[in-house]
Design a protein around this motif. Structure first.
Motif, short mmCIF file in Angstrom:
data_model
loop_
_atom_site.label_atom_id
_atom_site.label_comp_id
_atom_site.label_asym_id
_atom_site.label_seq_id
_atom_site.Cartn_x
_atom_site.Cartn_y
_atom_site.Cartn_z
N ASP A 46 -26.87 12.65 -7.69
CA ASP A 46 -28.30 12.31 -7.67
C ASP A 46 -28.62 11.30 -6.58
OD1 ASP A 46 -29.65 13.73 -9.73
OD2 ASP A 46 -28.55 12.59 -11.21
N ARG A 59 -29.64 22.57 -15.69
CA ARG A 59 -28.93 22.56 -14.42
C ARG A 59 -28.51 23.96 -14.03
NH1 ARG A 59 -24.45 17.90 -14.66
NH2 ARG A 59 -23.29 19.27 -13.29
N ASN A 89 -32.68 21.84 -10.81
CA ASN A 89 -32.98 21.39 -12.17
C ASN A 89 -34.28 22.06 -12.64
OD1 ASN A 89 -33.67 19.92 -14.46
ND2 ASN A 89 -32.66 18.07 -13.70
N GLY A 121 -33.61 14.62 -18.74
CA GLY A 121 -33.37 15.92 -18.13
C GLY A 121 -33.75 15.99 -16.67
N GLU A 122 -34.72 15.22 -16.26
CA GLU A 122 -35.19 15.22 -14.87
C GLU A 122 -36.08 13.99 -14.70
OE1 GLU A 122 -38.44 17.96 -14.25
OE2 GLU A 122 -38.33 18.54 -16.34
N PRO A 123 -36.39 13.67 -13.47
CA PRO A 123 -37.29 12.53 -13.28
C PRO A 123 -38.63 12.81 -13.95
CG PRO A 123 -36.30 13.23 -11.18
CD PRO A 123 -35.95 14.28 -12.20
N LEU A 175 -34.81 7.48 -10.12
CA LEU A 175 -34.03 8.67 -9.78
C LEU A 175 -34.90 9.63 -8.98
CD1 LEU A 175 -31.13 8.81 -10.73
CD2 LEU A 175 -32.47 7.38 -12.24
N ARG A 186 -31.58 15.71 -7.51
CA ARG A 186 -30.25 16.07 -7.03
C ARG A 186 -30.22 16.08 -5.50
NH1 ARG A 186 -26.33 16.57 -11.20
NH2 ARG A 186 -25.10 17.46 -9.51
N ASP A 206 -36.74 6.31 -20.76
CA ASP A 206 -36.47 7.37 -19.79
C ASP A 206 -34.99 7.27 -19.46
OD1 ASP A 206 -36.21 9.02 -17.63
OD2 ASP A 206 -37.52 7.88 -16.31
N THR A 207 -34.21 8.13 -20.11
CA THR A 207 -32.76 8.01 -20.09
C THR A 207 -32.13 8.86 -18.99
OG1 THR A 207 -32.55 9.83 -21.66
CG2 THR A 207 -32.73 7.61 -22.57
N TRP A 208 -31.53 8.21 -18.01
CA TRP A 208 -30.82 8.97 -16.99
C TRP A 208 -29.34 9.07 -17.35
CZ3 TRP A 208 -26.58 7.81 -13.90
CH2 TRP A 208 -26.21 8.86 -13.04
N TRP A 209 -28.86 10.29 -17.38
CA TRP A 209 -27.43 10.51 -17.66
C TRP A 209 -27.12 11.97 -17.37
CZ3 TRP A 209 -25.66 12.94 -22.53
CH2 TRP A 209 -26.72 13.43 -23.32
N GLN A 210 -25.91 12.41 -17.67
CA GLN A 210 -25.45 13.75 -17.28
C GLN A 210 -24.44 14.28 -18.29
OE1 GLN A 210 -23.74 12.19 -13.52
NE2 GLN A 210 -25.21 13.54 -12.52
N THR A 211 -24.22 15.59 -18.25
CA THR A 211 -23.17 16.18 -19.09
C THR A 211 -21.87 15.39 -18.91
OG1 THR A 211 -24.19 18.33 -18.69
CG2 THR A 211 -21.96 18.35 -19.58
C1 6R9 Z 1 -28.67 14.69 -19.79
C2 6R9 Z 1 -28.78 15.84 -18.85
C3 6R9 Z 1 -27.98 16.02 -15.39
C4 6R9 Z 1 -28.97 15.89 -14.26
C5 6R9 Z 1 -28.84 14.58 -13.54
C6 6R9 Z 1 -30.25 14.38 -13.00
C7 6R9 Z 1 -31.11 14.96 -14.09
C8 6R9 Z 1 -31.25 13.82 -16.33
C9 6R9 Z 1 -32.75 12.30 -15.95
C10 6R9 Z 1 -32.51 13.00 -14.75
C11 6R9 Z 1 -34.02 11.67 -13.64
C12 6R9 Z 1 -33.72 11.23 -15.92
N1 6R9 Z 1 -31.59 13.95 -15.04
N2 6R9 Z 1 -31.95 12.84 -16.89
N3 6R9 Z 1 -33.14 12.69 -13.60
N4 6R9 Z 1 -34.32 10.96 -14.73
N5 6R9 Z 1 -34.03 10.53 -17.02
O1 6R9 Z 1 -29.85 16.27 -18.51
O2 6R9 Z 1 -27.59 16.32 -18.41
O3 6R9 Z 1 -27.85 18.82 -17.96
O4 6R9 Z 1 -25.90 17.48 -17.07
O5 6R9 Z 1 -28.21 17.21 -16.13
O6 6R9 Z 1 -30.29 15.91 -14.78
O7 6R9 Z 1 -30.42 15.11 -11.84
O8 6R9 Z 1 -27.86 14.66 -12.54
P1 6R9 Z 1 -27.34 17.54 -17.41
#
Ligand code: 6R9
Length: 692
Positions: A545, A571, A566, A432-434, A557, A560, A456-461
């Motif tokens: 990001d 978001r 965030n 969700g965030e760093p 990461l 944004r 620690d999973t970085w990803w997005q909608t």
């Molecule tokens: C899955 C989710 C996406 C934005 C993304 C980034 C932040 C999500 C993160 C992270 C650092 C992580 N983000 N996971 N930043 N480390 N492990 O949250 O989707 O609601 O679309 O948000 O969240 O900034 O661009 P979504």
């Protein structure tokens, strides 16, 4: 250069200045030396699906050299009514200068994600396995469903939806709390080829109406009310108001299917519109427990999920995911990032109203035949030990949550954690965030007893599934780093001119190629899709990001770099909050920026200019916050309203947010050059009003 080289451990000086500070929540990121490394235990690595950097690198290299072969092999482990054309595993164009953006995976294949997530396991003889545990708001409320029972319930709802005329391609809006009926509703839609659009049950009536107006559903599915902690939230009333609103926009929804959540509110206390409203319990259980699936094309839409955009437009954007690629990607990322084993009991605290709940409460785990825990309540109710109480009650082995919750529980103290055994836990996850290194270490040492690796999973909608994530048995971890790309993902860090940087560097995070789970468009707005994501850096998908890659190839990461804030992992577009504020009759102009927040990650700081002659008062402040709550939802309420008789603007009228950010975070000695402002005097005026 080979993929392993790209991840190679090569120290190089950054070629360009970092556009964003290499800090997470104000904490400097650890230097990339060996001291910060946290190794998976030998026992963990020995049983892991991917158990060494070597094994990861070999698999990763193959996924980059031969994506079609790599993903086809995985896709073949799913059921396809008809196989995709072998030469069309992946068709892509990510370069706007070469024509329209196109991403297609497994073209020509026909499948059904509900069949793969549910029927497949029942048919294989696993029908008696628990698919879902449900824990209610109160510790004595619970329930469960086996895969067979889940199939029955999904089929009954699917049959009901068909009976009221929902067909393949029709939209269905779902506004439900975390009852088992929420994943059931998603799966029922998928079963018949309908496109679900889940709206998080914290959004306001206006926000639902905006989404209904955009996707024009045949049916809205909700429940009468829910209790979260001690608060009763009358969801049906909110839906009623949204349907009045969307009707004004010319979109009338014929059916509001309402689940009676007896633990929260009785039928007789629920507002009712005869003819439109239907009680779930009155109709759905009467339908047969068998329902043929609709075989859909791999590229047929599966769901729409609205999210905040980054183009400065207040309008939310409907992220569209299709079936085949999303299915393969959600399942594969789940399996590897959590080192999934069939005996696991998996709990993700996210709500299905967000992408995390789509991919990692509903689809990813069920596609793996996993047992998922669905929790309805608040994580700190009745006290901050609730999560660990639940972990012990169900023997949770994989626990996936957000840094904001970790920080808030950390603040409540380890005493609430120590009361529980937590010995079942083996993998932890963050999203969700760093995650700041201090929270990472607390999660690792206190919650996981220094035993459980953290993914620690970085990803997005937009990405549908994990993009940069540890595979917990593969690499030593660095607290706060999302580590390395998932199979098939080629992250690149570019400078402001779009030049790819190598070695140790910091810049804008882009992805070079497509991956099966990528979103295919913004619903009804292909232009915005291309402009936001593919035009900023030609040839790449731009994530929005910032990212630093250290000398060992680990990714950090940094948040944004656009105008998305965030807040607690949610978001929120600055433009959306500004538009809600200026809808207030006494507000002339608003400018919103994010500020560091100890628990929420970021908070919302709003500068407002009032209509001439209107005095600023505490009541007005409250009613401005109310405007945001009612147009978006309580989670988007500004933390601070700063009265601004004037805003710092350039001579061409552009608001200089850089200066506002500095004022909001009290970095007054870093205001920079203010001489280009039309009226430099407003800066001093704003500073003097900081404490108003
Ligand atoms: C899955 C989710 C996406 C934005 C993304 C980034 C932040 C999500 C993160 C992270 C650092 C992580 N983000 N996971 N930043 N480390 N492990 O949250 O989707 O609601 O679309 O948000 O969240 O900034 O661009 P979504």
């Amino acid at each position: 250069m080979g993929a392993s080289d790209r991840l190679a451990v090569a120290a190089a000086r950054p070629r360009h200045a970092a556009p964003c500070a290499a800090t997470v929540l104000g904490e400097p990121l650890p230097a990339s030396d060996d001291h910060g490394l946290v190794h998976p235990s030998a026992d963990f690595a020995a049983q892991a699906l991917v158990s060494s950097p070597q094994q990861y690198l070999e698999m990763y290299q193959r996924s980059i050299d031969d994506p079609a072969g790599f993903w086809s092999e995985i896709a073949e482990t799913f059921y396809w009514k008809q196989k995709w054309s072998p030469e069309e595993v992946c068709n892509e164009n990510l370069d706007v200068t070469k024509g329209p953006i196109k991403i297609e995976w497994f073209k020509g294949g026909k499948t059904n994600i509900c069949h793969n997530a549910v029927d497949r396991y029942v048919e294989a003889g696993d029908g008696a396995k628990i698919a879902m545990y449900w824990e209610g708001n109160e510790p004595d409320q619970d329930g469960k469903l086996t895969y067979s029972e889940l199939l029955d319930k999904v089929c009954q709802l699917a049959n009901y939806l068909k009976s009221v005329g929902v067909e393949k391609g029709d939209a269905v809006v779902i506004y439900l709390p975390m009852l088992m009926e929420l994943p059931i509703a998603m799966l029922a839609c998928a079963r018949i080829g309908a496109v679900h659009s889940v709206v998080f049950a914290g959004f306001s009536a206006d926000a639902i109406a905006q989404r209904i107006t955009d996707c024009k559903p045949k049916v809205v599915i909700t429940c009468n009310a829910v209790k979260r902690g001690q608060k009763l939230i009358p969801l049906k009333d909110i839906v009623d108001a949204s349907l009045v609103e969307s009707a004004k926009n010319g979109v009338t929804v014929g059916i509001c299917l309402t689940y009676e959540n007896q633990l929260a509110m009785k039928k007789e206390d629920t507002q009712w519109i005869a003819g439109r409203d239907v009680w779930w319990q009155d109709v759905v259980p009467n339908f047969p427990t068998r329902c043929d699936v609709e075989w859909v094309d791999a590229e047929d839409p599966l769901f729409l999920l609205y999210t905040s955009g980054s183009t400065g437009k207040p309008k939310v954007q409907g992220v569209l995911h299709t079936t085949g690629g999303y299915m393969v990607y959600a399942a594969t990322t789940f399996k590897h990032a959590f080192d999934y084993k069939p005996t696991d009991i998996y709990w993700c605290t996210a709500d299905c109203g967000w992408i995390t709940g789509h991919s990692y409460v509903t689809y990813g785990p069920l596609l793996n035949g996993a047992t998922v825990l669905v929790y309805e309540g608040a994580p700190n109710y009745p006290d901050p030990g609730r999560c660990w109480d639940i972990v012990d009650k169900y023997g949770v082995t994989i626990f996936y949550t957000a840094p904001t919750l970790i920080r808030s529980l950390m603040r409540d103290g380890s005493v609430y954690v120590d009361r529980y055994s937590r010995k079942s836990l083996r993998v932890l996850g963050s999203v969700g965030e760093p995650i700041n290194p201090t929270a990472w270490r607390w999660f690792y040492n206190v919650v996981g007893d220094s035993r459980c690796p953290i993914s620690d999973t970085w990803w997005q909608t937009e990405t549908g599934g994990f993009m940069i994530t540890p595979l917990p048995g593969a690499w030593p971890q660095k607290p706060g780093s999302a580590t390395f790309p998932f199979f098939g993902v080629q992250p690149v860090i570019v400078d402001e001119k779009g030049r790819e940087m190598t070695g140790e560097c910091s810049g804008y995070l882009c992805i070079k190629n497509s991956w099966p789970g990528a979103f295919r468009t913004l619903y009804g707005d292909k232009d915005r899709y291309e402009t936001t994501y593919f035009k900023p850096f030609s040839g790449y998908y731009f994530s929005g990001d910032g990212c630093r890659r250290d000398k060992d190839g680990y990714h950090w990461l940094t948040g944004r770099v656009d105008d998305v804030i965030n807040v607690s992992g949610h978001r929120i577009g600055t433009a959306e909050v500004e538009s809600a504020l200026v809808s207030h009759p006494k507000c002339a102009e608003a400018a919103v920026v994010g500020i560091d927040h100890e628990v929420k990650g970021q908070g919302i700081y709003a500068f407002v200019t009032l209509v001439d002659g209107v005095p600023y008062s505490d009541d007005l402040r409250k009613s401005l916050i109310m405007a945001v709550r009612s147009q978006i939802g309580a989670f988007a309420a500004p933390d601070k309203i700063h009265w601004a008789p004037g805003l710092p603007k350039t001579r061409s009228g552009k608001i200089m947010r850089r200066i506002l950010r500095k004022i909001a975070s009290r970095q007054l000695d870093e205001l920079g050059d203010t001489s280009t402002l039309a009226d430099p005097g407003v800066v001093d005026q704003l500073i003097s009003l900081s404490d108003s």
